[in-house]
Design a protein around this motif. Structure first.
Motif, PDB file in Angstrom:
ATOM      1  N   ALA A   1       0.820  -1.212   0.000  1.00 33.89           N
ATOM      2  CA  ALA A   1       0.000   0.000   0.000  1.00 33.89           C
ATOM      3  C   ALA A   1       0.855   1.265   0.000  1.00 33.89           C
ATOM      4  O   ALA A   1       0.566   2.214  -0.735  1.00 33.89           O
TER       5      ALA A   1
ATOM      6  N   ARG B   1      -5.801   1.620   0.560  1.00 35.64           N
ATOM      7  CA  ARG B   1      -6.427   0.558   1.351  1.00 35.64           C
ATOM      8  C   ARG B   1      -7.905   0.403   0.996  1.00 35.64           C
ATOM      9  O   ARG B   1      -8.435  -0.710   0.967  1.00 35.64           O
TER      10      ARG B   1
ATOM     11  N   LEU C   1      -7.983  -1.562  -2.176  1.00 39.40           N
ATOM     12  CA  LEU C   1      -7.709  -2.978  -1.969  1.00 39.40           C
ATOM     13  C   LEU C   1      -8.885  -3.684  -1.310  1.00 39.40           C
ATOM     14  O   LEU C   1      -9.181  -4.844  -1.616  1.00 39.40           O
ATOM     15  N   ARG C   2      -9.577  -2.977  -0.416  1.00 43.78           N
ATOM     16  CA  ARG C   2     -10.782  -3.566   0.182  1.00 43.78           C
ATOM     17  C   ARG C   2     -11.837  -3.825  -0.886  1.00 43.78           C
ATOM     18  O   ARG C   2     -12.537  -4.837  -0.851  1.00 43.78           O
TER      19      ARG C   2
ATOM     20  N   ALA D   1     -10.752  -6.852  -2.848  1.00 39.10           N
ATOM     21  CA  ALA D   1     -10.927  -8.056  -2.043  1.00 39.10           C
ATOM     22  C   ALA D   1     -12.391  -8.453  -1.974  1.00 39.10           C
ATOM     23  O   ALA D   1     -12.735  -9.639  -2.016  1.00 39.10           O
TER      24      ALA D   1
ATOM     25  N   CYS E   1      -8.331 -10.340  -4.755  1.00 36.94           N
ATOM     26  CA  CYS E   1      -7.067 -10.350  -4.019  1.00 36.94           C
ATOM     27  C   CYS E   1      -7.330 -10.781  -2.593  1.00 36.94           C
ATOM     28  O   CYS E   1      -8.485 -10.891  -2.164  1.00 36.94           O
ATOM     29  N   ARG E   2      -6.263 -10.999  -1.853  1.00 42.11           N
ATOM     30  CA  ARG E   2      -6.343 -11.307  -0.428  1.00 42.11           C
ATOM     31  C   ARG E   2      -5.678 -10.175   0.337  1.00 42.11           C
ATOM     32  O   ARG E   2      -4.545  -9.815   0.057  1.00 42.11           O
ATOM     33  N   ARG E   3      -6.394  -9.589   1.278  1.00 42.20           N
ATOM     34  CA  ARG E   3      -5.822  -8.521   2.085  1.00 42.20           C
ATOM     35  C   ARG E   3      -4.827  -9.085   3.090  1.00 42.20           C
ATOM     36  O   ARG E   3      -5.086 -10.103   3.734  1.00 42.20           O
TER      37      ARG E   3
ATOM     38  N   TYR F   1      -1.534  -7.508   5.976  1.00 42.93           N
ATOM     39  CA  TYR F   1      -1.058  -6.296   6.617  1.00 42.93           C
ATOM     40  C   TYR F   1      -0.154  -5.523   5.664  1.00 42.93           C
ATOM     41  O   TYR F   1       0.822  -6.044   5.142  1.00 42.93           O
TER      42      TYR F   1
ATOM     43  N   ALA G   1      -1.812  -6.265  -0.215  1.00 49.54           N
ATOM     44  CA  ALA G   1      -2.652  -7.362  -0.692  1.00 49.54           C
ATOM     45  C   ALA G   1      -1.803  -8.352  -1.465  1.00 49.54           C
ATOM     46  O   ALA G   1      -0.726  -8.026  -1.972  1.00 49.54           O
TER      47      ALA G   1
END
Length: 261
Positions: free
Chosen positions: A25, A40, A43-44, A47, A52-54, A56, A59
């Motif tokens: 990110a 972020r 990316l949410r 997801a 994608c997979r989030r 920390y 992603a």
């Protein structure tokens, strides 16, 4: 949610995910001159759409742990070739080298130095075929029942074959890397094979693309003390680098090889 994501940025993120790359990110925010909060949110949204997979800080692409080797060979080829080039540069003339089954190890074959009088052993059908096509190395193919996921033989017959080998240098495959759990794989028989391979090799090298630092696999093959070098990508996030070094792994990046040559 996807309507809030600018198309140009969405295309970039999706293209990188499709290439198997990790999305950080902070780096993406700097690249597009937006806040990390904005990235972020992007990316949410992706997801939520199952793209994608989030994790920390960013992603990861959607990966299927049980993908057969035939499906993995064409993925992230440029990244794997960079890692393979670093691996090939470590090999000395006249060595007995073991190339464990794996798509990155397959990429090493084209980069092996000519006229180096190497003996190459492998349990991989694809790697053996590539070595045969080159025609300039002695080849030892480890037999046994072929595991379609692994792409080679890892059964008791294969383990017995390498028990009596004195290998100069092995390149062992990895499905997951972690500071806490070391290097792991998905298949139980594969883990037994790799532990034996490590035991019978004087120099032990593993190669890991960045996403493997956020994967989990059930069967541990070893930790930092069992591997002499871990070859990682140049852009492996700093947090992953720090954790690996603190765990005792000796890291090598492709740029390290280039700058020292």
């Amino acid at each position: 949610m996807s309507n809030s994501l600018p198309l140009s940025r969405r295309d970039v993120i999706e293209a990188r995910l499709a290439d198997g790359r990790q999305i950080v990110a902070a780096s993406l925010a700097a690249e597009f001159n937006v806040s990390e909060d904005a990235v972020r949110r992007d990316l949410r949204a992706l997801a939520a759409e199952g793209k994608c997979r989030r994790v920390y800080g960013g992603a990861l692409p959607l990966l299927t742990p049980s993908q057969p080797i035939s499906a993995r060979i064409g993925q992230a080829s440029d990244r794997k070739r960079a890692l393979a080039r670093a691996a090939a540069s470590m090999i000395e003339p006249g060595e007995f080298v073991f190339l464990d089954s794996g798509s990155t190890n397959l990429a090493i074959v084209d980069l092996l130095p000519k006229n180096s009088e190497l003996t190459i052993a492998t349990n991989s059908i694809d790697i053996a075929s590539a070595i045969m096509n080159r025609g300039d190395f002695e080849l030892i193919l480890i037999g046994g029942a072929v595991n379609a996921i692994v792409g080679g033989s890892v059964d008791a017959t294969a383990v017995a074959a390498i028990e009596n080998m004195n290998i100069d240098r092995c390149f062992v495959g990895a499905c997951a890397v972690s500071a806490r759990n070391g290097i792991s794989v998905h298949e139980h028989a594969d883990a037994i094979f790799k532990r034996t391979l490590i035991k019978r090799s004087a120099s032990r090298i593993a190669i890991a693309t960045s996403e493997k630092f956020h994967e989990r696999a059930a069967h541990r093959i070893g930790g930092a003390t069992d591997i002499d070098w871990l070859i990682v990508e140049d852009d492996l996030p700093a947090g992953d680098v720090e954790a690996a070094v603190e765990a005792g792994f000796a890291l090598v990046k492709p740029n390290d090889i280039t700058s020292s040559s």
